[in-house]
Design a protein around this motif. Structure first.
Motif, mmCIF file in Angstrom:
data_model
loop_
_atom_site.group_PDB
_atom_site.id
_atom_site.type_symbol
_atom_site.label_atom_id
_atom_site.label_comp_id
_atom_site.label_asym_id
_atom_site.label_seq_id
_atom_site.Cartn_x
_atom_site.Cartn_y
_atom_site.Cartn_z
ATOM 1 N N ILE A 75 -57.362 -42.322 29.421
ATOM 2 C CA ILE A 75 -58.188 -42.941 28.376
ATOM 3 C C ILE A 75 -57.681 -44.362 28.180
ATOM 4 N N ARG A 76 -58.600 -45.318 28.285
ATOM 5 C CA ARG A 76 -58.242 -46.731 28.196
ATOM 6 C C ARG A 76 -58.742 -47.324 26.881
ATOM 7 N N PHE A 77 -57.900 -48.093 26.209
ATOM 8 C CA PHE A 77 -58.324 -48.872 25.039
ATOM 9 C C PHE A 77 -58.261 -50.339 25.442
ATOM 10 N N PRO A 147 -52.748 -41.005 29.289
ATOM 11 C CA PRO A 147 -52.711 -42.428 28.907
ATOM 12 C C PRO A 147 -53.183 -43.342 30.037
ATOM 13 N N ASP A 148 -53.667 -44.502 29.664
ATOM 14 C CA ASP A 148 -54.026 -45.555 30.633
ATOM 15 C C ASP A 148 -53.769 -46.879 29.903
ATOM 16 N N VAL A 149 -54.395 -47.944 30.357
ATOM 17 C CA VAL A 149 -54.177 -49.266 29.751
ATOM 18 C C VAL A 149 -54.460 -49.189 28.246
ATOM 19 N N GLY A 150 -53.503 -49.642 27.449
ATOM 20 C CA GLY A 150 -53.709 -49.734 26.001
ATOM 21 C C GLY A 150 -53.500 -48.440 25.236
ATOM 22 N N THR A 151 -53.150 -47.361 25.934
ATOM 23 C CA THR A 151 -52.856 -46.106 25.222
ATOM 24 C C THR A 151 -51.469 -45.612 25.644
ATOM 25 N N ALA A 195 -43.556 -42.024 35.682
ATOM 26 C CA ALA A 195 -44.022 -41.366 36.919
ATOM 27 C C ALA A 195 -44.861 -42.278 37.815
ATOM 28 N N THR A 196 -45.773 -43.051 37.220
ATOM 29 C CA THR A 196 -46.657 -43.858 38.070
ATOM 30 C C THR A 196 -45.849 -44.949 38.777
ATOM 31 N N GLY A 197 -44.964 -45.621 38.026
ATOM 32 C CA GLY A 197 -44.125 -46.663 38.627
ATOM 33 C C GLY A 197 -43.189 -46.079 39.677
ATOM 34 N N GLY A 247 -46.055 -61.480 36.096
ATOM 35 C CA GLY A 247 -47.055 -62.029 35.175
ATOM 36 C C GLY A 247 -47.660 -60.932 34.326
ATOM 37 N N ASP A 248 -48.101 -61.286 33.120
ATOM 38 C CA ASP A 248 -48.870 -60.346 32.299
ATOM 39 C C ASP A 248 -49.875 -61.131 31.476
ATOM 40 N N HIS A 249 -50.458 -60.520 30.428
ATOM 41 C CA HIS A 249 -51.523 -61.213 29.694
ATOM 42 C C HIS A 249 -50.987 -62.380 28.853
ATOM 43 N N ASN A 307 -60.067 -56.165 39.834
ATOM 44 C CA ASN A 307 -60.590 -57.457 40.311
ATOM 45 C C ASN A 307 -59.623 -58.627 40.133
ATOM 46 N N GLN A 308 -58.342 -58.392 40.250
ATOM 47 C CA GLN A 308 -57.361 -59.468 40.083
ATOM 48 C C GLN A 308 -57.059 -60.167 41.404
ATOM 49 N N VAL A 309 -57.124 -59.425 42.525
ATOM 50 C CA VAL A 309 -56.948 -60.048 43.836
ATOM 51 C C VAL A 309 -58.330 -60.509 44.281
HETATM 52 P P1 NAD Z 1 -50.406 -50.984 30.147
HETATM 53 O O1 NAD Z 1 -51.375 -51.212 29.038
HETATM 54 O O2 NAD Z 1 -49.150 -50.257 29.857
HETATM 55 O O3 NAD Z 1 -50.020 -52.374 30.827
HETATM 56 C C1 NAD Z 1 -50.993 -53.276 31.298
HETATM 57 C C2 NAD Z 1 -50.293 -54.540 31.743
HETATM 58 O O4 NAD Z 1 -51.271 -55.439 32.272
HETATM 59 C C3 NAD Z 1 -49.598 -55.292 30.600
HETATM 60 O O5 NAD Z 1 -48.371 -55.824 31.062
HETATM 61 C C4 NAD Z 1 -50.573 -56.421 30.294
HETATM 62 O O6 NAD Z 1 -49.939 -57.553 29.741
HETATM 63 C C5 NAD Z 1 -51.094 -56.726 31.681
HETATM 64 N N1 NAD Z 1 -52.370 -57.449 31.639
HETATM 65 C C6 NAD Z 1 -53.480 -57.171 30.908
HETATM 66 N N2 NAD Z 1 -54.414 -58.099 31.113
HETATM 67 C C7 NAD Z 1 -53.901 -58.972 32.012
HETATM 68 C C8 NAD Z 1 -54.390 -60.156 32.620
HETATM 69 N N3 NAD Z 1 -55.602 -60.603 32.368
HETATM 70 N N4 NAD Z 1 -53.579 -60.807 33.496
HETATM 71 C C9 NAD Z 1 -52.338 -60.365 33.765
HETATM 72 N N5 NAD Z 1 -51.824 -59.239 33.215
HETATM 73 C C10 NAD Z 1 -52.595 -58.567 32.344
HETATM 74 O O7 NAD Z 1 -51.262 -50.244 31.294
HETATM 75 P P2 NAD Z 1 -50.701 -49.369 32.493
HETATM 76 O O8 NAD Z 1 -50.721 -47.949 32.058
HETATM 77 O O9 NAD Z 1 -49.464 -49.977 33.005
HETATM 78 O O10 NAD Z 1 -51.883 -49.513 33.568
HETATM 79 C C11 NAD Z 1 -51.924 -50.589 34.500
HETATM 80 C C12 NAD Z 1 -52.832 -50.195 35.654
HETATM 81 O O11 NAD Z 1 -52.337 -49.010 36.268
HETATM 82 C C13 NAD Z 1 -54.283 -49.887 35.286
HETATM 83 O O12 NAD Z 1 -55.120 -50.268 36.351
HETATM 84 C C14 NAD Z 1 -54.279 -48.383 35.164
HETATM 85 O O13 NAD Z 1 -55.578 -47.811 35.314
HETATM 86 C C15 NAD Z 1 -53.366 -48.018 36.301
HETATM 87 N N6 NAD Z 1 -52.762 -46.694 36.230
HETATM 88 C C16 NAD Z 1 -52.018 -46.316 35.151
HETATM 89 C C17 NAD Z 1 -51.434 -45.052 35.133
HETATM 90 C C18 NAD Z 1 -50.534 -44.600 34.009
HETATM 91 O O14 NAD Z 1 -49.920 -43.544 34.152
HETATM 92 N N7 NAD Z 1 -50.392 -45.342 32.932
HETATM 93 C C19 NAD Z 1 -51.642 -44.174 36.213
HETATM 94 C C20 NAD Z 1 -52.393 -44.587 37.302
HETATM 95 C C21 NAD Z 1 -52.948 -45.854 37.294
#
Ligand code: NAD
Length: 426
Positions: A75-77, A147-151, A195-197, A247-249, A307-309
């Motif tokens: 779930i993404r926020f 969890p996903d981005v923002g959760t 786990a994902t990392g 890099g991050d946001h 779509n970052q690359v």
């Molecule tokens: P998160 O919210 O913990 O971290 C997201 C990171 O991206 C933050 O460091 C944020 O600053 C950065 N970010 C956001 N917008 C940005 C931008 N415009 N430019 C540069 N950096 C930016 O999210 P997460 O859980 O680490 O997820 C990251 C990716 O991994 C997503 O694509 C997610 O779908 C994927 N993913 C996550 C999981 C998981 O277990 N959390 C599992 C599989 C895949």
């Protein structure tokens, strides 16, 4: 911005699997099924803010496919969450779970909000109302969020608490597995947080074995330093990799001699992002966001958003490998450019599958009221990713295709076999 960037994310997801479907000559009826989500749930729900006012939020749960097992996905926020994005992410979950041999289908959910704008008590009410609005569309044998981005794990705990209270006193413990990525205290799994990392590092290690490279010789750049990118960066640093750019946001920082990742980890925890880290270390410089992709490194690890690359960033890339820790980080146009430059890509459905593998471990423990050690969880994580990486490497040779196509070949073959044996009802 890419000139052809207009292609929707879901179209990209469909295009990716169709290329591999062509290679294995997959029956058209299965391709049609996999080109569409099975269920699309959209909910609008009211939440009271801390100041007493009310806001209506829009949430999505897209259930792509459940031929292999219950729907599964995060779930993404995030403010950019929409039907197209969630549909693509749901499809990738189906292909990921199939690739690594899990008994799960694919789903994804999201709420279109910037979580940073809300207090913790408001976020708690948003999670609880979203869970209530989803109702019986989710459940431990129906559809299992994570969890996903923002959760985070706290939000998963609120989701589980809401769902179990709605299930009634007799069932409250049997439905704990409605969500994974919970905190350890409430029935989560050892190692789920990283786990994902950790999984990203395992597939990178496998690639080193395949290509006769040493992990501790590699230099890396990482985009995203949240759950996935942060844990990956920390673990890669501990394994001897040199992390030159992160890099991050909030910004991007670089140190040609290698960033002090544990110090950066602390900085991000205290300041909410990498920006300003140069104040802590004189060898660190703030650089442009593009530097992650153009840096003189061996491996680029996008771990943020889709779509970052882009084509432009692909053209400037010097690295020989992209490890897609994020979902859908590479545009189709960029992929063509990277292919002509001979840059290998470990695709998202393999690279970030560690999260859902350990979610599976959590779900199994919840079902059987067991608690597994961190070692046994890690063993399963490593074994499943290793086996999947082996199969992908073999398919690459057999079909003389890219690593992404090979990953889809492995995934689609499993899905096709199950469809062929069960056939399509009625
Ligand atoms: P998160 O919210 O913990 O971290 C997201 C990171 O991206 C933050 O460091 C944020 O600053 C950065 N970010 C956001 N917008 C940005 C931008 N415009 N430019 C540069 N950096 C930016 O999210 P997460 O859980 O680490 O997820 C990251 C990716 O991994 C997503 O694509 C997610 O779908 C994927 N993913 C996550 C999981 C998981 O277990 N959390 C599992 C599989 C895949």
């Amino acid at each position: 911005m890419d000139a052809l960037r207009q292609r929707s994310l879901h179209e990209t997801a469909v295009e990716q699997f169709q290329q591999a479907a062509e290679l294995i000559d997959m029956e058209d009826r299965y391709r049609q099924i996999l080109s569409h989500p099975k269920n699309e749930v959209i909910v609008n729900f009211p939440v009271q803010m801390d100041d007493g006012s009310w806001t209506i939020f829009r949430g999505y749960r897209i259930q792509h496919n459940n031929i292999l097992g219950p729907f599964k996905g995060g779930i993404r926020f995030h403010p950019d969450v929409d039907l197209d994005e969630v549909s693509a992410l749901a499809a990738w979950m189906t292909f990921k779970c199939s690739l690594v041999g899990l008994p799960f289908g694919g789903a994804k959910g999201g709420v279109t909000i910037d979580p940073g704008r809300y207090s913790r008590s408001e976020l708690q009410r948003i999670v609880r109302r979203f869970t209530h609005a989803l109702g019986s569309n989710i459940g431990p044998d129906q559809d299992i969020p994570a969890p996903d981005v923002g959760t985070d794990s706290q939000m998963m705990d609120w989701l589980m608490d809401t769902f179990t209270n709605l299930a009634g006193p007799a069932n409250r413990h049997s439905v704990k597995g409605v969500v994974t990525g919970k905190s350890l205290a409430t029935g989560g799994c050892a190692g789920r947080e990283e786990a994902t990392g950790q999984g990203v590092l395992y597939v990178l290690r496998h690639w080193c074995g395949e290509t006769n490279r040493r992990l501790d010789d590699l230099s890396l750049s990482i985009q995203g330093f949240g759950n996935v990118g942060g844990h990956f960066g920390r673990l890669a640093f501990e394994s001897g990799c040199t992390i030159k750019v992160v890099g991050d946001h909030t910004g991007t920082v670089a140190d040609p001699a290698g960033l002090d990742v544990p110090a950066l980890w602390e900085w991000v925890r205290d300041h909410g992002g990498v920006a300003g880290f140069e104040e802590r270390r004189s060898s660190v410089e703030p650089v442009s966001a593009d530097e992650v992709f153009s840096a003189d490194v061996d491996v680029v690890v996008p771990a943020a958003l889709e779509n970052q690359v882009t084509a432009e960033r692909a053209s400037m890339m010097k690295a020989r490998l992209v490890v897609e820790a994020a979902n859908g980080p590479t545009t189709s146009e960029a992929e063509l450019i990277l292919a002509t430059k001979g840059v290998d890509i470990i695709p998202d459905i393999l690279a970030n599958a560690g999260g859902v593998i350990v979610s599976y471990c959590e779900w199994l423990q919840n079902k059987s009221a067991q608690i597994w050690s961190a070692e046994s969880v890690d063993e399963r994580l490593r074994t499943l990713l290793w086996e999947a990486s082996d199969k992908v490497a073999t398919a690459m040779e057999d079909f003389d295709c890219s690593r992404r196509e090979a990953a889809y070949v492995v995934s689609l073959r499993r899905l096709e076999e199950v469809y062929a044996r069960r056939d399509i009802f009625p």
